[in-house]
Design an enzyme around this catalytic site. Structure first.
Site, mmCIF file in Angstrom:
data_model
loop_
_atom_site.group_PDB
_atom_site.id
_atom_site.type_symbol
_atom_site.label_atom_id
_atom_site.label_comp_id
_atom_site.label_asym_id
_atom_site.label_seq_id
_atom_site.Cartn_x
_atom_site.Cartn_y
_atom_site.Cartn_z
ATOM 1 N N GLU A 5 -54.493 44.043 25.272
ATOM 2 C CA GLU A 5 -54.414 42.605 25.509
ATOM 3 C C GLU A 5 -55.166 42.164 26.756
ATOM 4 O OE1 GLU A 5 -50.492 40.798 25.826
ATOM 5 O OE2 GLU A 5 -51.414 38.809 25.865
ATOM 6 N N THR A 54 -44.002 38.634 28.403
ATOM 7 C CA THR A 54 -44.374 38.310 29.796
ATOM 8 C C THR A 54 -43.620 37.088 30.313
ATOM 9 O OG1 THR A 54 -46.541 39.313 29.565
ATOM 10 C CG2 THR A 54 -46.332 37.656 31.278
ATOM 11 N N ILE A 98 -47.170 44.465 28.608
ATOM 12 C CA ILE A 98 -45.844 43.825 28.680
ATOM 13 C C ILE A 98 -45.774 42.825 27.538
ATOM 14 C CG2 ILE A 98 -44.184 42.463 30.011
ATOM 15 C CD1 ILE A 98 -45.507 43.352 32.573
ATOM 16 N N ASP A 99 -44.940 43.106 26.563
ATOM 17 C CA ASP A 99 -44.704 42.131 25.504
ATOM 18 C C ASP A 99 -43.434 41.393 25.883
ATOM 19 O OD1 ASP A 99 -45.090 40.800 23.020
ATOM 20 O OD2 ASP A 99 -43.374 41.936 22.276
ATOM 21 N N ASP A 138 -49.230 42.679 19.448
ATOM 22 C CA ASP A 138 -47.797 42.335 19.330
ATOM 23 C C ASP A 138 -47.128 43.115 18.198
ATOM 24 O OD1 ASP A 138 -47.922 40.213 21.274
ATOM 25 O OD2 ASP A 138 -48.832 38.934 19.758
ATOM 26 N N ASP A 161 -50.114 46.660 24.217
ATOM 27 C CA ASP A 161 -49.608 45.465 24.886
ATOM 28 C C ASP A 161 -48.806 45.978 26.092
ATOM 29 O OD1 ASP A 161 -48.561 43.088 25.716
ATOM 30 O OD2 ASP A 161 -47.985 42.396 23.718
#
Ligand code: IPD
Ligand code: CA
Ligand code: CA
Length: 271
Positions: A67, A89, A86-87, A212, A84
């Protein structure tokens, strides 16, 4: 049984990513908007660097789709790591405790390995294609609920693509009446993993990116769940629209989408 080598590295990278996130939890965060309602923090950037560093050290020839590196969302036939850092955020930035690290490996345009770690409860969800799915080393499977009135379903509201909001809200209202309950935890990877381990019976959302869903959708499939785009087809990685669930509740949600979302707007945005 010896652990799959790719899973071992994916897990190592994700666990190191979690350590990086935790280092930032006690510091003042630098938060900025990289797009409309689209936050990024210095923790997202540092965590991605940690994860990619480990992947590149072990597999220097593999491709990366991550990402914060702003890689183009395409896949070749080569092995590709989809990350990802930090999914969730927005949750992280507000200290709301649902956010995950997500690391997937795809090969020949198919998912091979998926790892999602929810940081606060340190729940490790893993899957290897054809071998099953696990939560903290224990095999998991989707729920057996068949009736909508007993079903607990997750969803998400897009931050910046409001193009489907009107029909989406009408469908939401219908589901409020029909389902036992609905939740919006705020991290699509976690929502999908909740389907995989049977906490949720289904999940649907739009405006999602490959990072995601790349790891968590494999975890759902390996736990016996069904994952499709909004046409009931397999284009969910780049299609931006997803439905996941145990086979019955997936089918129910697909029917609702067919009823409420005009056909043109159900279409994939595929490459
Ligand atoms: C977001 C989360 C959220 C979903 C958004 C995603 P991010 O990811 O998965 O649940 O509703 O569409 O963008 O930006 O926190 O990595
Ligand atoms: Ca995400
Ligand atoms: Ca993210």
């Amino acid at each position: 049984m010896e652990m799959d080598k790719d899973l071992k590295i994916a897990l190592k990278a994700a666990r190191e990513g979690v350590k990086t996130i935790k280092e930032f939890q006690s510091k003042k965060l630098n938060i900025r908007e990289k797009g409309f309602h689209d936050l990024v923090t210095d923790a997202d950037i540092a965590t991605e660097k940690t994860i990619l560093g480990i992947i590149k050290e072990h597999f220097p020839d593999d491709e990366i789709l991550a990402e914060e590196s702003e890689n183009e969302e395409v896949l070749s036939d080569k092995r590709t790591w989809i990350v990802d850092p930090i999914d969730g955020t927005t949750n992280f930035a507000h200290q709301f405790p649902v956010f995950c690290v997500s690391v997937a490996l795809w090969e020949n345009k198919k998912p091979k390995v998926g790892v999602v770690i929810e940081v606060n409860r340190h729940e490790e969800f893993t899957a290897v294609a054809g071998e099953g799915a696990w939560l903290n080393g224990e095999k998991i499977s989707v729920s057996g609920k068949t009736e909508p009135r007993n079903a607990f379903v997750g969803t998400g509201f897009p931050y910046n693509d409001l193009s489907l909001v009107d029909p989406y809200l009408k469908m939401f209202r219908h589901l409020m009446e029909k389902l036992q309950g609905m939740r919006r935890p705020g991290a699509a990877t976690f929502d999908l993993c909740c389907v995989a381990c049977g906490r949720f019976d289904g999940f649907y959302e739009y405006s999602l990116h490959a990072w995601d869903v790349a790891a968590a959708a494999l975890i759902v499939q390996e736990a016996g769940g069904t994952v499709t785009d909004w046409n009931g087809e397999s284009g969910w990685l780049f299609g931006q629209r997803i439905i996941a669930g145990n086979p019955d509740i997936h089918q129910y949600l697909l029917k609702c989408i067919e009823e409420y979302i005009p056909e043109k707007q159900r279409k994939n945005i595929t490459h």
